[in-house]
Design a protein around this motif. Structure first.
Motif, mmCIF file in Angstrom:
data_model
loop_
_atom_site.group_PDB
_atom_site.id
_atom_site.type_symbol
_atom_site.label_atom_id
_atom_site.label_comp_id
_atom_site.label_asym_id
_atom_site.label_seq_id
_atom_site.Cartn_x
_atom_site.Cartn_y
_atom_site.Cartn_z
ATOM 1 N N LEU A 12 40.919 29.561 44.943
ATOM 2 C CA LEU A 12 40.675 30.954 45.315
ATOM 3 C C LEU A 12 41.924 31.804 45.082
ATOM 4 C CD1 LEU A 12 38.860 33.136 46.555
ATOM 5 C CD2 LEU A 12 39.704 32.413 48.806
ATOM 6 N N VAL A 13 43.079 31.286 45.461
ATOM 7 C CA VAL A 13 44.334 32.013 45.228
ATOM 8 C C VAL A 13 44.546 32.222 43.731
ATOM 9 C CG1 VAL A 13 46.848 31.898 45.444
ATOM 10 C CG2 VAL A 13 45.408 31.226 47.371
ATOM 11 N N ALA A 14 44.326 31.185 42.954
ATOM 12 C CA ALA A 14 44.509 31.295 41.505
ATOM 13 C C ALA A 14 43.530 32.291 40.898
ATOM 14 C CB ALA A 14 44.331 29.919 40.854
ATOM 15 N N PHE A 15 42.274 32.269 41.337
ATOM 16 C CA PHE A 15 41.281 33.210 40.817
ATOM 17 C C PHE A 15 41.656 34.650 41.175
ATOM 18 C CE2 PHE A 15 37.425 35.749 41.403
ATOM 19 C CZ PHE A 15 36.946 35.725 40.104
ATOM 20 N N SER A 18 44.350 43.157 43.519
ATOM 21 C CA SER A 18 44.051 41.744 43.258
ATOM 22 C C SER A 18 45.234 40.859 43.621
ATOM 23 C CB SER A 18 43.700 41.540 41.788
ATOM 24 O OG SER A 18 42.539 42.248 41.456
ATOM 25 N N LEU A 19 46.425 41.304 43.246
ATOM 26 C CA LEU A 19 47.613 40.521 43.586
ATOM 27 C C LEU A 19 47.861 40.512 45.090
ATOM 28 C CD1 LEU A 19 49.994 41.552 40.655
ATOM 29 C CD2 LEU A 19 48.779 39.373 40.980
ATOM 30 N N GLY A 20 47.561 41.629 45.762
ATOM 31 C CA GLY A 20 47.680 41.670 47.224
ATOM 32 C C GLY A 20 46.711 40.708 47.882
ATOM 33 N N VAL A 39 48.834 33.147 51.933
ATOM 34 C CA VAL A 39 49.375 33.058 53.290
ATOM 35 C C VAL A 39 48.394 32.334 54.212
ATOM 36 C CG1 VAL A 39 50.000 34.437 55.320
ATOM 37 C CG2 VAL A 39 50.895 35.048 53.073
ATOM 38 N N VAL A 40 47.127 32.675 54.118
ATOM 39 C CA VAL A 40 46.122 32.016 54.954
ATOM 40 C C VAL A 40 46.028 30.533 54.603
ATOM 41 C CG1 VAL A 40 43.643 31.897 55.454
ATOM 42 C CG2 VAL A 40 44.809 34.102 55.408
#
Length: 141
Positions: A6-9, A23-25, A32-33
């Motif tokens: 999910l982070v990578a997507f 998107s980067l935010g 972080v989560v």
């Protein structure tokens, strides 16, 4: 593994997004989560430790309700005015915290003996969270 994907997507979506900064935010927030989840999963090894976290979380919900009530005492007493809040607090995050508080009550209810004292304590915690949710609605009318 799914969290990492999910982070990578989210990070990759900045390449085709109309708002790449958003998107980067989002990717940063997801990361972080994910780190918090992995840390909690690593640290919390027993049911008793999990229940201790739930108690601490519910205590934090109680402090939040008290803080909102205390900082807006005149508005609460008159049941008038606009939305209640704390300086520097996003009220949406307070709402998310209260919903997670109900999850902590359910967790405690489902993992332990339900003595009369436990039932009373959990009912009190639930009532306090309801006050935290309803208080801004009452003061807004």
């Amino acid at each position: 593994m799914l969290g990492t994907l999910l982070v990578a997507f989210a990070a990759a979506s900045s390449m085709w997004s109309k708002f790449p900064d958003a998107s980067l935010g989002a990717a940063r927030n997801y990361a972080v989560v994910l780190v918090m989840f992995i840390a909690a999963r690593h640290v919390i090894q027993t049911l008793q430790q999990l229940r201790s976290v739930a108690v601490g979380y519910l205590a934090g919900c109680a402090v939040l309700v008290y803080s909102v009530w205390h900082e807006n005492a005149k508005q609460v007493a008159a049941l008038e005015g606009g939305r209640l809040d704390l300086a520097g607090l996003n009220v949406n995050y307070a709402g998310y915290a209260f919903v997670a508080g109900f999850a902590m009550i359910a967790l405690w209810w489902g993992t332990g003996r339900r003595t009369q004292g436990t039932r009373l304590w959990l009912a009190t915690a639930g009532a306090l969270i309801v006050v935290g949710i309803v208080l801004p609605i009452l003061a807004g009318h």
